[in-house]
Write a protein that holds these residues in place. Structure first.
Motif, mmCIF file in Angstrom:
data_model
loop_
_atom_site.group_PDB
_atom_site.id
_atom_site.type_symbol
_atom_site.label_atom_id
_atom_site.label_comp_id
_atom_site.label_asym_id
_atom_site.label_seq_id
_atom_site.Cartn_x
_atom_site.Cartn_y
_atom_site.Cartn_z
ATOM 1 N N GLU A 553 0.813 -1.211 0.000
ATOM 2 C CA GLU A 553 0.000 0.000 0.000
ATOM 3 C C GLU A 553 0.852 1.270 0.000
ATOM 4 N N TYR A 598 4.578 -1.820 13.227
ATOM 5 C CA TYR A 598 4.507 -3.192 12.719
ATOM 6 C C TYR A 598 4.351 -4.121 13.918
ATOM 7 N N SER A 604 0.927 -7.097 11.029
ATOM 8 C CA SER A 604 0.069 -6.003 10.565
ATOM 9 C C SER A 604 0.802 -4.669 10.643
ATOM 10 N N TRP A 605 0.439 -3.786 9.714
ATOM 11 C CA TRP A 605 1.042 -2.462 9.648
ATOM 12 C C TRP A 605 0.021 -1.394 9.999
ATOM 13 N N GLY A 606 0.515 -0.308 10.571
ATOM 14 C CA GLY A 606 -0.309 0.850 10.839
ATOM 15 C C GLY A 606 0.558 2.100 10.792
ATOM 16 N N LYS A 663 -5.024 1.983 10.132
ATOM 17 C CA LYS A 663 -4.626 1.118 9.035
ATOM 18 C C LYS A 663 -4.146 1.968 7.865
ATOM 19 N N GLU A 666 -6.145 4.591 5.477
ATOM 20 C CA GLU A 666 -7.146 5.351 6.201
ATOM 21 C C GLU A 666 -6.584 6.716 6.585
#
Length: 733
Positions: A553, A598, A604-606, A663, A666
């Motif tokens: 992304e 991470y 998961s990434w944010g 996320k 977003e």
């Protein structure tokens, strides 16, 4: 509560002690730096280079005089208060000044007026120091390179180099016309042009004897002139009164072992060069029967040493690569110039009190080695940090001062300007280097440079780890640092490997522990060089065990200004890695950058958005480091500006309990930051110019903070690395 640096805390502890240590030995420390662009007139184009090359001082030691070749001028600096030098202005001359010397109230300036290499010409200008004007000039009949005045002010000598064209036939000699030596008698500091004697220097050397290229001159108390013929690898001694050559000899060769000879992005002092021509540059008298030469090795290249000769050519001392090793241990080794090494070019000799000091300057490493003259082998004292490319060095023992003139002006690249730097000798501790490396078992230095991210050991206070960036692409390294020593010491170098070989395509900018004896590393990507934006997990042996690319992304929005730091929050399944992206990517709002998260367990990434301070001038502002401590993320935010233009070198903190990463894709929440420290005062502490790259910060298990700057591997940099503690770090400060 007021912030206290580590050194202030240490001094407080010592002061409270019953038994204080003995007084420090006299050493030199820098007390001031003067950017010579400050001497330019108001209507001058300050985007153009200016320079300080050869430097001298008035006889009272209160005015510095230097040659400025790019601007075509002689510069003056008022050092009545040596710690606060003031602009003294410039005197334009017709031509290119190459050297200056003082004789009483007069300044003798050698000026090159050559149209080309085949038609060399020049003058010796006589300048009234008080009036700052040219009184008269003597035609030299060739291109001058060096001028010296006898201690009794009865003679002046000028080396007429008639330098070679380095682009013609690969710079090979001979390239006529030959150079020679000019001698003038002086009266009240002024030369009698009609007294000029020409000393022919052809037919002396084994190398290109028909094309003598004298480089530097020095005169002793007996009015004997020593002159180096650098490209001819020869030295001559001349009687000033008669102009007769009393002796001459080859500078000879040196065998070099345990040196780095490859420009390969790695520091490996395991090579050798045999029979290397010394090719001496600066020469200085040690008394009346010895001479000191700095062997630049610029023609055939690579001698790396300084030598003491008797006047009949006997080698009394040869340094070999010993000074180069000390320079490498201080992080100043210029790896991109491995064939020629540190290129020792400048030299000076002077007596301060009862001690005779020897100074040797490295043009490429931008440091000065200081020694005591023992009459036999010199005794090493210290290394002094200089500006970029020290060309002229000057002792002023009457005021316990020492001065360097640093030639390079990198204004066109947004880099450091040319500076004159001033040092004072007194009883004190040396302020530099701030960090050095240990030696290997074979005695060679554990070379280092370009330190970037920092992290603290999980158990031992004062034990830190740092990474080197892409400058050392063939040997990406994790360094172990003992910060409890002064200076701090690099005790181990662990090369990061992939498949048993040093890992390629790495630009390590951040490091944190993984809780299992290894590390997480942040890699700053560059798509144009096929370097990935990624994080790596390495074990205690430096072997890459995991490689995690940034999520898909993000990649369409990437720039080359990627990850600049990484830190770990939590243990085991609760581990979260936080990373700082240096500058805005294409999907960021202007003035905002991402802090990426991470989660190791679910991969998961944010991210959150971090607000940058507004930029100043033409520079940019970005992030350089991130480290977690006591419920806070500490973030280094900096501009890319240096010297007086530098504004933002700051440490901010962000409370972890207020960070709720969204996320990717977003709307990102904006982090709230609080200023924890302004580093400007820390970066001024050694009285040099403020460097741009404050890149590493961490807090150890005792709660003490440490910071480090990146010296770019001495490429377009002075090589200075500032490593310093800031004492206890707490959100309550």
């Amino acid at each position: 509560m007021p912030r206290k640096t580590l050194c202030i805390g240490l001094w407080t502890a010592l002061a409270a002690s019953v038994a204080l240590p003995a007084a420090a030995e006299p050493v030199f420390n820098r007390i001031a730096s003067f950017p010579v662009a400050d001497n330019l007139p108001k209507d001058a184009d300050k985007s153009k280079p200016t320079s300080s090359e050869i430097i001298t001082a008035s006889e009272d030691g209160k005015t510095l005089i230097y040659s400025d070749s790019p601007y075509g001028a002689i510069g003056f600096i008022d050092i009545t208060d040596a710690a606060k030098p003031k602009a003294g202005g410039l005197l334009k001359v017709e031509g290119e000044p190459t050297s200056v010397a003082v004789a009483g109230a007069m300044v003798l300036a050698a000026v090159n007026t050559s149209k080309d290499h085949k038609n060399p010409s020049g003058r010796l200008d006589v300048i009234d120091l008080a009036a700052r004007k040219v009184l008269t000039s003597c035609d030299l009949g060739g291109q001058p390179d060096s001028v010296a005045v006898s201690p009794d002010r009865t003679f002046a000598a000028v080396a007429i180099e008639n330098e070679r064209d380095e682009k013609l036939n690969d710079g090979e000699l001979p390239q006529l016309p030959s150079g020679d030596l000019k001698i003038f008698s002086l009266k009240n500091g002024a030369p009698d042009c009609t007294s000029m004697k020409t000393v022919t220097l052809t037919g002396l050397a084994d190398i290109a004897p028909e094309d003598a290229e004298p480089e530097f001159v020095s005169i002793n108390a007996n009015n004997q002139i020593a002159v180096t013929l650098q490209e001819n690898n020869h030295i001559a001694i001349i009687d000033a009164a008669s102009g007769k050559i009393t002796s001459h000899f080859s500078a000879g060769t040196v065998d070099l072992d345990k040196i780095d000879v490859k420009n390969d992005g790695a520091l490996k002092f395991d090579g050798s060069m045999k029979g290397v021509l010394r090719e001496p540059d600066t020469v200085k008298w040690l008394g009346n029967d010895r001479i000191l030469v700095a062997n630049e090795g610029d023609y055939k290249g690579g001698s790396r040493s300084f030598t003491i000769f008797s006047t009949d050519g006997k080698v009394l001392y040869e340094s070999g690569p010993s000074l180069e090793h000390r320079i490498a241990a201080a992080g100043h080794y210029p790896d991109k110039r491995n064939k020629k090494g540190v290129e020792l070019e400048g030299a000076e000799v002077a007596q301060y009190g009862d001690t005779n000091y020897i100074f040797v300057a490295s043009e490429r490493a931008s440091v000065v080695g200081v020694y005591k003259d023992t009459g036999k082998d010199p005794e090493f004292v210290q290394l002094l940090p200089s500006g970029i490319a020290p060309e002229g060095i000057l002792a002023i023992p009457s005021r316990n001062l020492f001065v360097t003139a640093n030639e390079s002006d990198l204004v066109a690249d947004g880099g450091a300007r040319s500076h004159v730097m001033i040092y004072e000798l007194k009883d004190q501790e040396p302020a530099y280097p701030k960090i050095v490396s240990a030696s290997k078992d074979d005695g060679t230095p554990l070379g280092w440079g370009a330190l970037s991210g920092l992290v603290a050991d999980l158990k031992e206070a004062g034990k830190l780890y740092a990474v080197s960036d892409s400058f050392y692409s063939a040997a990406p390294t994790i360094y172990t640092i003992d910060a409890k020593q002064t200076p701090a010491k690099i005790t181990r170098a662990l090369v990061v490997t992939r498949g048993g070989q040093p890992a390629q395509k790495l630009d390590l900018e951040g490091i944190t522990t993984d809780g299992a004896g290894g590390f997480w590393l942040a890699n700053e990507g560059d798509q144009s060089k096929l370097v990935p934006h990624a994080i790596f997990n390495v074990n205690e042996k430096g072997e890459i065990k995991k490689e995690i690319a940034l999520p898909e992304e993000l990649l369409p929005h990437q720039t080359r200004f990627g990850l600049e730091g990484i830190t770990r929050v939590g243990e085991g399944d609760a581990t979260v890695l936080w990373m700082a992206v240096q500058r805005e990517w294409k999907d960021d709002e202007k003035g905002f950058v991402k802090l990426l998260s991470y989660t190791v367990k679910d991969k998961s990434w944010g991210a959150v958005s971090y607000p940058l301070d507004k930029k100043s001038g033409d520079g940019w502002v970005g992030l350089s480091e991130i480290t977690a401590h006591d419920g806070q993320l500490y973030i280094v935010e900096r501009d890319n500006l240096i010297g007086d233009k530098a504004v933002n070198k700051k440490l901010y903190r962000v409370a972890l309990d207020g960070l709720k990463p969204a996320k990717l894709g977003e709307k990102l929440p904006v982090a709230e930051k609080t200023l924890a420290r302004d580093f400007i005062a820390d970066l001024k502490s050694t009285n040099g110019y403020i460097v741009d790259k404050l890149e590493g910060f961490t807090v150890d298990v005792a709660g003490n903070g440490y910071a480090v700057t990146d010296n770019d591997g001495v490429d377009g940099s002075s090589g200075e690395t500032l490593f310093f503690g800031i004492g206890k770090v707490s959100a309550a400060n």
